[in-house]
Design a protein around this motif. Structure first.
Motif, PDB file in Angstrom:
ATOM      1  N   ALA A   1      -8.642  -4.692  -3.453  1.00  0.00           N
ATOM      2  CA  ALA A   1      -8.297  -5.401  -2.207  1.00  0.00           C
ATOM      3  C   ALA A   1      -7.302  -6.547  -2.412  1.00  0.00           C
ATOM      4  N   PRO A   2      -7.480  -7.420  -3.425  1.00  0.00           N
ATOM      5  CA  PRO A   2      -6.494  -8.514  -3.560  1.00  0.00           C
ATOM      6  C   PRO A   2      -5.076  -8.006  -3.820  1.00  0.00           C
ATOM      7  N   LEU A   3      -4.959  -6.864  -4.499  1.00  0.00           N
ATOM      8  CA  LEU A   3      -3.620  -6.295  -4.720  1.00  0.00           C
ATOM      9  C   LEU A   3      -3.046  -5.781  -3.396  1.00  0.00           C
ATOM     10  N   LEU A   4      -3.861  -5.036  -2.652  1.00  0.00           N
ATOM     11  CA  LEU A   4      -3.361  -4.467  -1.392  1.00  0.00           C
ATOM     12  C   LEU A   4      -3.015  -5.579  -0.404  1.00  0.00           C
ATOM     13  N   GLU A   5      -3.806  -6.639  -0.410  1.00  0.00           N
ATOM     14  CA  GLU A   5      -3.494  -7.763   0.487  1.00  0.00           C
ATOM     15  C   GLU A   5      -2.166  -8.408   0.101  1.00  0.00           C
ATOM     16  N   LEU A   6      -1.955  -8.538  -1.201  1.00  0.00           N
ATOM     17  CA  LEU A   6      -0.694  -9.099  -1.668  1.00  0.00           C
ATOM     18  C   LEU A   6       0.478  -8.188  -1.275  1.00  0.00           C
ATOM     19  N   LEU A   7       0.309  -6.891  -1.475  1.00  0.00           N
ATOM     20  CA  LEU A   7       1.396  -5.948  -1.140  1.00  0.00           C
ATOM     21  C   LEU A   7       1.722  -5.967   0.346  1.00  0.00           C
ATOM     22  N   SER A   8       0.711  -6.302   1.158  1.00  0.00           N
ATOM     23  CA  SER A   8       0.931  -6.254   2.608  1.00  0.00           C
ATOM     24  C   SER A   8       1.727  -7.467   3.121  1.00  0.00           C
ATOM     25  N   ASP A   9       2.027  -8.416   2.233  1.00  0.00           N
ATOM     26  CA  ASP A   9       2.878  -9.542   2.628  1.00  0.00           C
ATOM     27  C   ASP A   9       4.247  -9.000   3.068  1.00  0.00           C
ATOM     28  N   ALA A  10       4.813  -9.621   4.097  1.00  0.00           N
ATOM     29  CA  ALA A  10       6.098  -9.129   4.625  1.00  0.00           C
ATOM     30  C   ALA A  10       7.205  -9.190   3.565  1.00  0.00           C
ATOM     31  N   SER A  11       7.081 -10.061   2.577  1.00  0.00           N
ATOM     32  CA  SER A  11       8.106 -10.149   1.523  1.00  0.00           C
ATOM     33  C   SER A  11       8.005  -8.988   0.539  1.00  0.00           C
ATOM     34  N   LEU A  12       6.850  -8.286   0.556  1.00  0.00           N
ATOM     35  CA  LEU A  12       6.688  -7.152  -0.372  1.00  0.00           C
ATOM     36  C   LEU A  12       6.790  -5.857   0.435  1.00  0.00           C
ATOM     37  N   LEU A  13       5.648  -5.193   0.709  1.00  0.00           N
ATOM     38  CA  LEU A  13       5.741  -3.912   1.431  1.00  0.00           C
ATOM     39  C   LEU A  13       5.528  -4.048   2.936  1.00  0.00           C
ATOM     40  N   GLY A  14       4.907  -5.148   3.351  1.00  0.00           N
ATOM     41  CA  GLY A  14       4.546  -5.268   4.763  1.00  0.00           C
ATOM     42  C   GLY A  14       3.243  -4.533   5.039  1.00  0.00           C
ATOM     43  N   SER A  15       2.836  -4.504   6.305  1.00  0.00           N
ATOM     44  CA  SER A  15       1.451  -4.105   6.602  1.00  0.00           C
ATOM     45  C   SER A  15       1.177  -2.607   6.451  1.00  0.00           C
ATOM     46  N   SER A  16       2.184  -1.747   6.433  1.00  0.00           N
ATOM     47  CA  SER A  16       1.895  -0.318   6.342  1.00  0.00           C
ATOM     48  C   SER A  16       2.545   0.287   5.107  1.00  0.00           C
ATOM     49  N   PHE A  17       1.696   0.775   4.210  1.00  0.00           N
ATOM     50  CA  PHE A  17       2.223   1.359   2.975  1.00  0.00           C
ATOM     51  C   PHE A  17       1.302   2.471   2.494  1.00  0.00           C
ATOM     52  N   VAL A  18       1.856   3.300   1.606  1.00  0.00           N
ATOM     53  CA  VAL A  18       1.135   4.470   1.113  1.00  0.00           C
ATOM     54  C   VAL A  18       1.121   4.446  -0.407  1.00  0.00           C
ATOM     55  N   PHE A  19       0.012   4.913  -0.968  1.00  0.00           N
ATOM     56  CA  PHE A  19      -0.119   5.044  -2.430  1.00  0.00           C
ATOM     57  C   PHE A  19       0.826   6.158  -2.888  1.00  0.00           C
ATOM     58  N   HIS A  20       1.525   5.947  -3.978  1.00  0.00           N
ATOM     59  CA  HIS A  20       2.443   6.975  -4.473  1.00  0.00           C
ATOM     60  C   HIS A  20       1.894   7.693  -5.706  1.00  0.00           C
ATOM     61  N   HIS A  21       1.613   6.993  -6.782  1.00  0.00           N
ATOM     62  CA  HIS A  21       0.986   7.640  -7.945  1.00  0.00           C
ATOM     63  C   HIS A  21       0.408   6.598  -8.889  1.00  0.00           C
ATOM     64  N   LEU A  22      -0.397   7.066  -9.825  1.00  0.00           N
ATOM     65  CA  LEU A  22      -0.995   6.167 -10.819  1.00  0.00           C
ATOM     66  C   LEU A  22      -0.997   6.884 -12.163  1.00  0.00           C
ATOM     67  N   HIS A  23      -0.683   6.125 -13.207  1.00  0.00           N
ATOM     68  CA  HIS A  23      -0.754   6.646 -14.580  1.00  0.00           C
ATOM     69  C   HIS A  23      -1.614   5.719 -15.412  1.00  0.00           C
ATOM     70  N   SER A  24      -2.310   6.314 -16.339  1.00  0.00           N
ATOM     71  CA  SER A  24      -3.150   5.508 -17.218  1.00  0.00           C
ATOM     72  C   SER A  24      -2.778   5.836 -18.657  1.00  0.00           C
ATOM     73  N   ASP A  25      -2.572   4.792 -19.460  1.00  0.00           N
ATOM     74  CA  ASP A  25      -2.125   5.058 -20.831  1.00  0.00           C
ATOM     75  C   ASP A  25      -2.656   4.017 -21.811  1.00  0.00           C
ATOM     76  N   ARG A  26      -2.817   4.482 -23.050  1.00  0.00           N
ATOM     77  CA  ARG A  26      -3.161   3.589 -24.167  1.00  0.00           C
ATOM     78  C   ARG A  26      -2.218   3.965 -25.285  1.00  0.00           C
ATOM     79  N   ARG A  27      -1.425   3.005 -25.720  1.00  0.00           N
ATOM     80  CA  ARG A  27      -0.437   3.297 -26.761  1.00  0.00           C
ATOM     81  C   ARG A  27      -0.919   2.714 -28.077  1.00  0.00           C
ATOM     82  N   PRO A  28      -0.724   3.444 -29.163  1.00  0.00           N
ATOM     83  CA  PRO A  28      -1.226   2.952 -30.449  1.00  0.00           C
ATOM     84  C   PRO A  28      -0.419   1.744 -30.925  1.00  0.00           C
ATOM     85  N   PRO A  29      -1.002   0.912 -31.797  1.00  0.00           N
ATOM     86  CA  PRO A  29      -0.238  -0.201 -32.364  1.00  0.00           C
ATOM     87  C   PRO A  29       1.040   0.335 -32.996  1.00  0.00           C
TER      88      PRO A  29
END
Ligand SMILES: O=C(O)CCC(=O)C(=O)O
Ligand SMILES: [Fe+2]
Length: 269
Positions: free
Chosen positions: A80-108
């Motif tokens: 929620a705090p991320l989505l609230e931040l994104l909804s600021d008019a300076s960022l995405l504004g009140s209507s936005f859609v999720f696009h994709h997510l990746h998860s990764d762990r890279r070795p040292p």
């Protein structure tokens, strides 16, 4: 890396600079549940299966599982705090859609990634509708893990994603280096902002594995190119799990996307 301004100031300047740095943005409890999910995703080969299914959809079926089915990953996508931040008019504004997510762990000691941006538009023609990537550094960043560098303001330049690949990971005048962040930190980028990951120094110099989950979101009002052939399945998981808790009706709506393959190619980055 020097200190970063207050969130309010960063948000006000987002249009000009194209990024925000949010040290310790994610609560420890969520971080603690995310890390084992990333470990499982990478160690069991699920991450590789999802990459294969994107790179070679003729040969590989859609993966049996997607990241949003994991409890904490789903929670992160709709934090929620991320989505609230994104909804600021300076960022995405009140209507936005999720696009994709990746998860990764890279070795040292992991390799770098050349200067590029991740704004999805084929061909690149304008920056009328913003797309944003949230890069979550679950265990933070240390210089030995490999830094992120961004070039403030470069999102205003219309160019193909790989237009600066020939520069490799070289230092550019005016770049901002982000190499030290506490655990659970998030860097928010306008997706068209040029950025690079520097190679981590030799593993013996410490650093530990580098965990990064990136999630992206787009302002609605145009059709976005999907980047995964099984994109409908991912959005359906978001809807079925009610990840937006009913507060974000467009978050997992199919209707903001073009058909896969019509304008999209290859692997999301
Ligand atoms: O690893 C990072 O810090 C950034 C990676 C990146 O830019 C990407 O995967 O597109
Ligand atoms: Fe990137």
């Amino acid at each position: 890396m020097s200190g970063f301004a207050d969130l309010e100031v960063q948000v006000k300047n987002f249009h000009e600079y194209g990024y925000l740095v949010l040290p310790g943005f994610l609560p420890a409890g969520l971080v603690g549940r995310l890390a084992p999910e990333v470990d499982e995703w990478v160690s069991t080969g699920l991450r590789q299966l999802s990459i294969d299914a994107c790179l070679c959809p003729q040969e590989y079926d859609p993966p049996a599982r997607v990241e949003l089915q994991m409890d904490a990953h789903g929670e992160l996508a709709a934090y929620a705090p991320l989505l609230e931040l994104l909804s600021d008019a300076s960022l995405l504004g009140s209507s936005f859609v999720f696009h994709h997510l990746h998860s990764d762990r890279r070795p040292p000691g992991g390799g770098g990634k050349s200067w590029h941006h991740d704004y999805e538009q084929h061909p690149q023609r304008d920056r009328e509708y913003p797309m944003i990537h949230a890069l979550h550094y679950i265990h933070g960043l240390q210089p030995a893990m490999g830094a992120l560098a961004v070039l403030p303001g470069s999102h205003q330049h219309v160019a193909e994603k790989d237009a600066w690949n020939h520069l490799g990971t070289t230092e550019l005048p005016g770049e901002v280096l982000i190499d030290e962040l506490p655990q659970g930190s998030t860097v928010v980028l306008h997706s068209a902002l040029f950025h690079t990951r520097r190679a981590a120094p030799a593993p013996l110099r410490g650093g530990g594995p580098r965990y990064m989950i990136d999630a992206s979101y787009c302002r609605t009002g145009t059709l976005w190119p999907p980047v995964k052939p099984y994109w409908r399945m991912v959005l359906a998981v978001g809807r079925e799990r009610r990840l937006g808790k009913g507060h974000w009706p467009e978050l997992f709506a199919d209707r903001h996307f073009d058909e896969y393959g019509r304008t999209s190619t290859g692997m999301p980055s």
